[in-house]
Design an enzyme around this catalytic site. Structure first.
Site, PDB file in Angstrom:
ATOM      1  CG  ASP A  13      -1.764  -1.231   1.333  1.00  0.00           C
ATOM      2  OD1 ASP A  13      -2.227  -1.717   0.290  1.00  0.00           O
ATOM      3  OD2 ASP A  13      -1.928  -1.738   2.457  1.00  0.00           O
ATOM      4  CD  GLU A  14       4.805  -0.400  -0.131  1.00  0.00           C
ATOM      5  OE1 GLU A  14       4.030  -0.712  -1.066  1.00  0.00           O
ATOM      6  OE2 GLU A  14       5.422  -1.234   0.555  1.00  0.00           O
ATOM      7  CG  HIS A  41      -1.900  -1.159  -7.945  1.00  0.00           C
ATOM      8  ND1 HIS A  41      -1.199  -1.084  -6.769  1.00  0.00           N
ATOM      9  CD2 HIS A  41      -1.142  -1.892  -8.772  1.00  0.00           C
ATOM     10  CE1 HIS A  41      -0.075  -1.768  -6.896  1.00  0.00           C
ATOM     11  NE2 HIS A  41      -0.020  -2.282  -8.096  1.00  0.00           N
ATOM     12  CB  THR A 130      -6.588 -10.329   1.160  1.00  0.00           C
ATOM     13  OG1 THR A 130      -6.015 -11.391   0.389  1.00  0.00           O
ATOM     14  CG2 THR A 130      -5.538  -9.263   1.420  1.00  0.00           C
ATOM     15  N   PRO A 305      -9.344  -0.859   8.048  1.00  0.00           N
ATOM     16  CG  PRO A 305      -9.998  -0.303  10.222  1.00  0.00           C
ATOM     17  CD  PRO A 305     -10.308  -1.233   9.088  1.00  0.00           C
ATOM     18  NE  ARG A 306      -4.145   0.575   3.128  1.00  0.00           N
ATOM     19  CZ  ARG A 306      -4.292   1.334   2.035  1.00  0.00           C
ATOM     20  NH1 ARG A 306      -3.954   2.601   2.054  1.00  0.00           N
ATOM     21  NH2 ARG A 306      -4.759   0.812   0.923  1.00  0.00           N
ATOM     22  CG  LEU A 333       6.356  15.124   1.978  1.00  0.00           C
ATOM     23  CD1 LEU A 333       7.115  14.321   3.039  1.00  0.00           C
ATOM     24  CD2 LEU A 333       7.362  15.874   1.097  1.00  0.00           C
ATOM     25  CB  VAL A 415       2.514  16.702  -2.879  1.00  0.00           C
ATOM     26  CG1 VAL A 415       3.947  16.754  -2.393  1.00  0.00           C
ATOM     27  CG2 VAL A 415       2.413  17.229  -4.311  1.00  0.00           C
ATOM     28  N   GLY A 416      -0.110  14.231  -3.575  1.00  0.00           N
ATOM     29  CA  GLY A 416      -1.556  14.119  -3.772  1.00  0.00           C
ATOM     30  C   GLY A 416      -1.834  12.945  -4.693  1.00  0.00           C
TER      31      GLY A 416
HETATM   32  P1  IMP Z   1      -2.530 -12.832   1.822  1.00  0.00           P
HETATM   33  O1  IMP Z   1      -1.575 -12.269   0.826  1.00  0.00           O
HETATM   34  O2  IMP Z   1      -3.974 -12.556   1.480  1.00  0.00           O
HETATM   35  O3  IMP Z   1      -2.267 -14.267   2.132  1.00  0.00           O
HETATM   36  O4  IMP Z   1      -2.304 -12.043   3.211  1.00  0.00           O
HETATM   37  C1  IMP Z   1      -1.085 -12.159   3.950  1.00  0.00           C
HETATM   38  C2  IMP Z   1      -0.707 -10.839   4.599  1.00  0.00           C
HETATM   39  O5  IMP Z   1      -0.312  -9.928   3.580  1.00  0.00           O
HETATM   40  C3  IMP Z   1      -1.839 -10.141   5.360  1.00  0.00           C
HETATM   41  O6  IMP Z   1      -1.267  -9.443   6.460  1.00  0.00           O
HETATM   42  C4  IMP Z   1      -2.382  -9.151   4.355  1.00  0.00           C
HETATM   43  O7  IMP Z   1      -3.033  -8.063   4.973  1.00  0.00           O
HETATM   44  C5  IMP Z   1      -1.106  -8.734   3.659  1.00  0.00           C
HETATM   45  N1  IMP Z   1      -1.313  -8.263   2.299  1.00  0.00           N
HETATM   46  C6  IMP Z   1      -1.503  -8.988   1.197  1.00  0.00           C
HETATM   47  N2  IMP Z   1      -1.615  -8.207   0.120  1.00  0.00           N
HETATM   48  C7  IMP Z   1      -1.460  -6.946   0.551  1.00  0.00           C
HETATM   49  C8  IMP Z   1      -1.443  -5.677  -0.121  1.00  0.00           C
HETATM   50  O8  IMP Z   1      -1.551  -5.555  -1.331  1.00  0.00           O
HETATM   51  N3  IMP Z   1      -1.253  -4.606   0.687  1.00  0.00           N
HETATM   52  C9  IMP Z   1      -1.085  -4.704   2.011  1.00  0.00           C
HETATM   53  N4  IMP Z   1      -1.083  -5.860   2.669  1.00  0.00           N
HETATM   54  C10 IMP Z   1      -1.274  -6.974   1.938  1.00  0.00           C
END
Ligand code: IMP
Length: 431
Positions: A13-14, A41, A130, A305-306, A333, A415-416
């Protein structure tokens, strides 16, 4: 000859989607090489949000060919749905714009069921997957009992192999987890429809990619997830089931290392994580909540929520080394505006030992206390900044400190969410 790999430097999620979409405009081909529809994405163009989970984020550029490589695990129902949704919005008009590798493995309904059933049974110890069936599909791949895209195109063979797989997996699903077994006929009928829908896109993409690179095409390899979710180098067992580092291009796209010449890392200006597992700089306070709210930190795949926290230089340094990142793109940023004092973790301490690197033991990492450095924040909004010089002095200092601590130059700052809300310091294909 030119190729660029984009890799997440944290826990996913970067903001890779935005960066891939930006560089896709200058690429002939964009390639996914690992993971599956656990990734997501979010692309924002002219205020319109498009979320893709399997199709590479280059799809919004009609001149760009999108490739789903052999290392990806494909849920064909999800893929068909994504193709339909994109086509309904005027994208992906020509079948030549999408290529799916014949060797990629298929996610089956039994894999999704096992993923969810196992997590339920683990309770508080769950990984927080997921629930898309990613882990069980890779398990079958490595156990040599998985199903591939090419198998789906041969219904008779497909049926024999699915029957064999269900013989074993249904026992676990039913006897151990108490779930109803998956029906062979239902799977074969459903997948026969997908096979005909996807047939025009299926090809040997490893061969295609190598030929295209040799012919001088610009190829962008789009990593999914992040380095800390790598099955070998991440926070095992709280990881995904594929290699997420740049080296995975070799196996997941079938392109030899000699053709992979540049790697760009993507990192948020702070840190987030979804799912369970260690996260030393996590903030369970007002600042954490502000980051979640201002940064809209909710999973694009599951909506969860992250977890949010300070920038962790130890993690990004680990990622930069593993993938040989020649540059870093720092995203979001702008989200840090309005925080008086910012912190960056420069090391950890655990049981009297100082760690300058990511510890391998999950219990050590869980107990690690970050050693912070404090920097001044800034109040100004950054959304109008288009050049490095437009940023407030404190923001420039923050970026420079990240460069020093990760030993990697920052080549792009976001920045957005919109394409133009970007400060490009260097052409990534020329890193
Ligand atoms: P899985 O890939 O569904 O088996 O999940 C394994 C771990 O990777 C869990 O903590 C998920 O939340 C995390 N994860 C998998 N894909 C992503 C992603 O694209 N972004 C963030 N976390 C992810």
């Amino acid at each position: 000859m030119s190729s660029l790999v984009i890799v997440g430097a944290q826990w996913g999620d970067e903001g890779k989607g935005k960066v891939v979409d930006l560089f896709a405009a200058h690429s002939d081909i964009v390639v996914r090489y690992q993971g599956g529809n656990n990734a997501g994405h979010t692309l924002v163009v002219a205020n319109e949000r498009t979320v893709v989970h399997l199709i590479p984020a280059g799809v919004l550029h009609p001149q760009t060919t999108c490739v789903i490589g052999n290392g990806v695990v494909i849920d064909p129902g999800v893929l068909c749905g994504e193709i339909d949704a994109l086509q309904a919005r005027g994208y992906l008009k020509k079948p030549e714009q999408l290529k799916i590798d014949e060797r990629a493995h298929l996610i089956l309904p039994v894999h999704r069921a096992l993923d969810i059933a196992r997590e339920e049974r683990l309770g508080v110890d769950k990984i927080g997957t997921t629930g898309r069936g990613i882990g069980p599909t890779y398990e079958n791949k490595v156990a040599r009992s998985g199903l591939r895209v090419i198998d789906m195109l041969d219904p008779e063979y497909f049926r024999t192999r699915v029957a064999r797989l269900l013989d074993e997996r249904n026992v676990v699903l039913h006897e151990l987890y108490g779930w109803p077994p998956v029906e062979l006929d239902a799977v074969c009928d459903e997948y026969a429809v997908y096979a005909e829908r996807l047939r025009p896109y299926v090809t040997d993409t490893a061969l295609y990619l190598t030929e295209q690179i040799v012919a001088g095409r610009r190829v962008l390899f789009e990593g999914a997830h992040g380095t800390m979710l790598d099955i070998d180098h991440g926070t095992y067992p709280f990881v995904t089931s594929s290699n997420t580092v740049a080296g995975a291009v070799g196996t997941g796209a079938g392109v030899a290392p000699r053709y992979v010449n540049r790697v760009l890392g993507i990192s948020k200006a702070y840190t987030t994580r979804v799912g369970g597992g260690p996260f030393p700089t996590e903030l369970d306070d007002e600042v954490g909540r502000k980051l979640r709210q201002s940064g809209d930190e909710f999973g694009s795949t599951t909506g969860r929520p992250r977890r949010c926290g300070w920038f962790d230089a130890v993690v990004v340094r680990h990622a930069a080394r593993l993938s040989g990142m020649a540059g870093l793109a720092i995203t979001k940023l702008d989200v840090l505006s309005g925080i008086a004092k910012l912190r960056i973790a420069v090391a950890y301490e655990h049981a009297g030992t100082r760690y300058e690197r990511v510890p391998a033991g999950v219990r050590t990492f869980e107990g690690a206390r970050p050693v912070y450095e404090e920097l001044d924040g800034w109040n100004d909004s950054l959304s109008e900044a288009r050049r490095f010089e437009d940023l407030p002095a404190a923001a420039r200092r923050y970026i420079s400190r990240i460069e020093e601590l990760t030993a990697t130059p920052v080549t792009l700052i976001s920045v957005g969410a919109e394409r133009d809300e970007t400060i490009l310091l260097r052409d990534p294909f020329l890193l």
